[in-house]
Design a protein around this motif. Structure first.
Motif, PDB file in Angstrom:
ATOM      1  N   THR A 139      73.581  36.882  10.423  1.00  0.00           N
ATOM      2  CA  THR A 139      73.725  35.412   8.907  1.00  0.00           C
ATOM      3  C   THR A 139      72.712  34.442   8.953  1.00  0.00           C
ATOM      4  N   VAL A 140      71.677  34.559   9.601  1.00  0.00           N
ATOM      5  CA  VAL A 140      71.009  33.513  10.277  1.00  0.00           C
ATOM      6  C   VAL A 140      69.626  33.499   9.743  1.00  0.00           C
ATOM      7  N   VAL A 141      68.703  34.367  10.671  1.00  0.00           N
ATOM      8  CA  VAL A 141      67.407  34.970  10.432  1.00  0.00           C
ATOM      9  C   VAL A 141      67.406  36.009   9.180  1.00  0.00           C
ATOM     10  N   ARG A 142      67.729  36.892   9.171  1.00  0.00           N
ATOM     11  CA  ARG A 142      67.947  37.736   8.480  1.00  0.00           C
ATOM     12  C   ARG A 142      67.952  37.694   6.896  1.00  0.00           C
ATOM     13  N   PRO A 143      68.888  36.913   6.546  1.00  0.00           N
ATOM     14  CA  PRO A 143      68.747  36.077   5.160  1.00  0.00           C
ATOM     15  C   PRO A 143      67.650  35.820   4.854  1.00  0.00           C
ATOM     16  N   ARG A 144      66.729  34.972   5.540  1.00  0.00           N
ATOM     17  CA  ARG A 144      65.517  34.300   5.836  1.00  0.00           C
ATOM     18  C   ARG A 144      64.458  35.104   5.389  1.00  0.00           C
ATOM     19  N   ILE A 145      64.318  36.250   6.124  1.00  0.00           N
ATOM     20  CA  ILE A 145      63.439  37.422   6.114  1.00  0.00           C
ATOM     21  C   ILE A 145      63.847  38.145   5.164  1.00  0.00           C
ATOM     22  N   GLY A 146      64.770  38.759   4.566  1.00  0.00           N
ATOM     23  CA  GLY A 146      64.594  39.848   3.208  1.00  0.00           C
ATOM     24  C   GLY A 146      65.016  40.734   3.855  1.00  0.00           C
ATOM     25  N   PRO A 147      65.619  42.043   3.043  1.00  0.00           N
ATOM     26  CA  PRO A 147      65.797  43.169   3.634  1.00  0.00           C
ATOM     27  C   PRO A 147      65.339  43.692   4.660  1.00  0.00           C
ATOM     28  N   PHE A 188      64.873  40.292  17.762  1.00  0.00           N
ATOM     29  CA  PHE A 188      65.017  39.246  17.298  1.00  0.00           C
ATOM     30  C   PHE A 188      66.854  38.872  18.869  1.00  0.00           C
ATOM     31  N   GLY A 189      66.905  39.331  19.249  1.00  0.00           N
ATOM     32  CA  GLY A 189      67.649  39.151  20.524  1.00  0.00           C
ATOM     33  C   GLY A 189      67.167  39.276  21.646  1.00  0.00           C
ATOM     34  N   ALA A 190      66.061  40.078  21.737  1.00  0.00           N
ATOM     35  CA  ALA A 190      65.746  40.517  22.983  1.00  0.00           C
ATOM     36  C   ALA A 190      64.989  38.865  23.360  1.00  0.00           C
ATOM     37  N   ALA A 191      64.194  38.586  21.830  1.00  0.00           N
ATOM     38  CA  ALA A 191      63.810  36.796  22.411  1.00  0.00           C
ATOM     39  C   ALA A 191      64.625  36.433  22.406  1.00  0.00           C
ATOM     40  N   VAL A 192      66.018  36.192  22.166  1.00  0.00           N
ATOM     41  CA  VAL A 192      66.646  35.055  22.889  1.00  0.00           C
ATOM     42  C   VAL A 192      66.526  34.800  23.564  1.00  0.00           C
ATOM     43  N   THR A 193      67.466  36.386  24.511  1.00  0.00           N
ATOM     44  CA  THR A 193      67.217  36.473  25.833  1.00  0.00           C
ATOM     45  C   THR A 193      66.074  36.421  26.490  1.00  0.00           C
ATOM     46  N   THR A 194      64.996  36.489  26.693  1.00  0.00           N
ATOM     47  CA  THR A 194      63.825  36.046  27.369  1.00  0.00           C
ATOM     48  C   THR A 194      63.851  34.672  27.759  1.00  0.00           C
ATOM     49  N   ALA A 195      64.288  33.863  26.193  1.00  0.00           N
ATOM     50  CA  ALA A 195      64.525  32.314  26.631  1.00  0.00           C
ATOM     51  C   ALA A 195      65.461  31.340  27.624  1.00  0.00           C
ATOM     52  N   VAL A 196      66.475  32.208  27.273  1.00  0.00           N
ATOM     53  CA  VAL A 196      67.499  31.766  27.618  1.00  0.00           C
ATOM     54  C   VAL A 196      67.513  33.002  29.766  1.00  0.00           C
ATOM     55  N   LEU A 197      66.691  33.929  30.028  1.00  0.00           N
ATOM     56  CA  LEU A 197      66.379  33.939  31.065  1.00  0.00           C
ATOM     57  C   LEU A 197      66.003  33.047  31.726  1.00  0.00           C
ATOM     58  N   ALA A 198      64.447  33.371  31.194  1.00  0.00           N
ATOM     59  CA  ALA A 198      63.277  32.444  31.533  1.00  0.00           C
ATOM     60  C   ALA A 198      64.094  30.643  32.056  1.00  0.00           C
ATOM     61  N   VAL A 246      78.942  42.176  25.204  1.00  0.00           N
ATOM     62  CA  VAL A 246      79.670  42.604  24.282  1.00  0.00           C
ATOM     63  C   VAL A 246      78.446  43.468  23.128  1.00  0.00           C
ATOM     64  N   GLY A 247      77.267  43.089  24.195  1.00  0.00           N
ATOM     65  CA  GLY A 247      76.597  44.142  23.393  1.00  0.00           C
ATOM     66  C   GLY A 247      76.779  45.913  23.352  1.00  0.00           C
ATOM     67  N   ALA A 248      76.380  45.261  25.124  1.00  0.00           N
ATOM     68  CA  ALA A 248      76.974  47.253  25.490  1.00  0.00           C
ATOM     69  C   ALA A 248      78.322  47.313  24.906  1.00  0.00           C
ATOM     70  N   PRO A 284      76.432  37.965  20.173  1.00  0.00           N
ATOM     71  CA  PRO A 284      76.321  36.661  19.855  1.00  0.00           C
ATOM     72  C   PRO A 284      74.940  36.291  18.969  1.00  0.00           C
ATOM     73  N   TYR A 285      73.922  37.312  19.524  1.00  0.00           N
ATOM     74  CA  TYR A 285      72.226  37.170  19.124  1.00  0.00           C
ATOM     75  C   TYR A 285      72.795  37.684  17.954  1.00  0.00           C
ATOM     76  N   GLY A 286      73.005  39.315  18.209  1.00  0.00           N
ATOM     77  CA  GLY A 286      73.297  39.826  16.673  1.00  0.00           C
ATOM     78  C   GLY A 286      73.532  39.297  15.628  1.00  0.00           C
ATOM     79  N   TRP A 287      74.725  38.219  16.017  1.00  0.00           N
ATOM     80  CA  TRP A 287      75.620  37.613  14.569  1.00  0.00           C
ATOM     81  C   TRP A 287      74.567  37.315  14.575  1.00  0.00           C
ATOM     82  N   LEU A 288      73.816  35.917  14.909  1.00  0.00           N
ATOM     83  CA  LEU A 288      72.957  34.983  14.996  1.00  0.00           C
ATOM     84  C   LEU A 288      71.704  35.687  14.375  1.00  0.00           C
ATOM     85  N   PHE A 289      70.961  36.543  14.066  1.00  0.00           N
ATOM     86  CA  PHE A 289      70.653  36.953  13.615  1.00  0.00           C
ATOM     87  C   PHE A 289      70.399  38.239  11.950  1.00  0.00           C
TER      88      PHE A 289
END
Length: 138
Positions: free
Chosen positions: A57-65, A10-20, A40-42, A50-55
């Motif tokens: 708190t927002v994404v994982r609760p919606r896609i399951g364990p 997920f973080g890579a997907a957000v990073t892809t969008a940011v770098l594009a 921060v990731g390193a 920040p992308y890990g936090w977003l995943f």
């Protein structure tokens, strides 16, 4: 402690969008943001970025364990590699040459896209290769 494999992807997907967006707009400030995320990731781990936090708190609760896990060290190393490319890109944006900024950003974008689209993490593979060639043991 192992991490959910979907988080770094997920973080890579957000990073892809940011770098594009960086390449499209030429925004050094946006690349600075991405460099901060990589730092921060390193330093703290991909899950604490920040992308890990977003995943978490927002994404994982919606896609399951999670059903699949991985060691946190390879993604952490990949974040450090991304940081190097982002810093080199920032140097290009700030002091030139512009081709350096574009090339470094494009390399980071290519690596992020491979992870986001295909689940292939170049930085993680570099980490594993480095561990094998240096004989490092867990």
């Amino acid at each position: 402690m192992n991490i959910d494999v979907r988080g770094p992807r997920f973080g890579a997907a957000v990073t892809t969008a940011v770098l594009a967006a960086v390449l499209i707009t030429g925004s050094g400030a946006l690349l600075g943001w991405q460099a901060l995320v990589f730092a921060v990731g390193a330093l703290a781990g991909a899950g604490r970025s920040p992308y890990g936090w977003l995943f978490r708190t927002v994404v994982r609760p919606r896609i399951g364990p999670p059903t699949e896990f991985e060691s946190p060290e390879p993604p952490r190393f990949a974040q450090a590699v991304g940081l190097v490319f982002a810093v080199v890109g920032l140097a290009g944006y700030l002091w030139g040459p512009m081709w350096l900024a574009l090339a470094a950003t494009a390399c980071a974008l290519a690596a992020a896209f491979l992870n986001a689209a295909f689940g292939y993490c170049l930085g993680c593979e570099m980490y594993l290769l480095l561990r094998r060639t240096t004989g490092a043991r867990r």
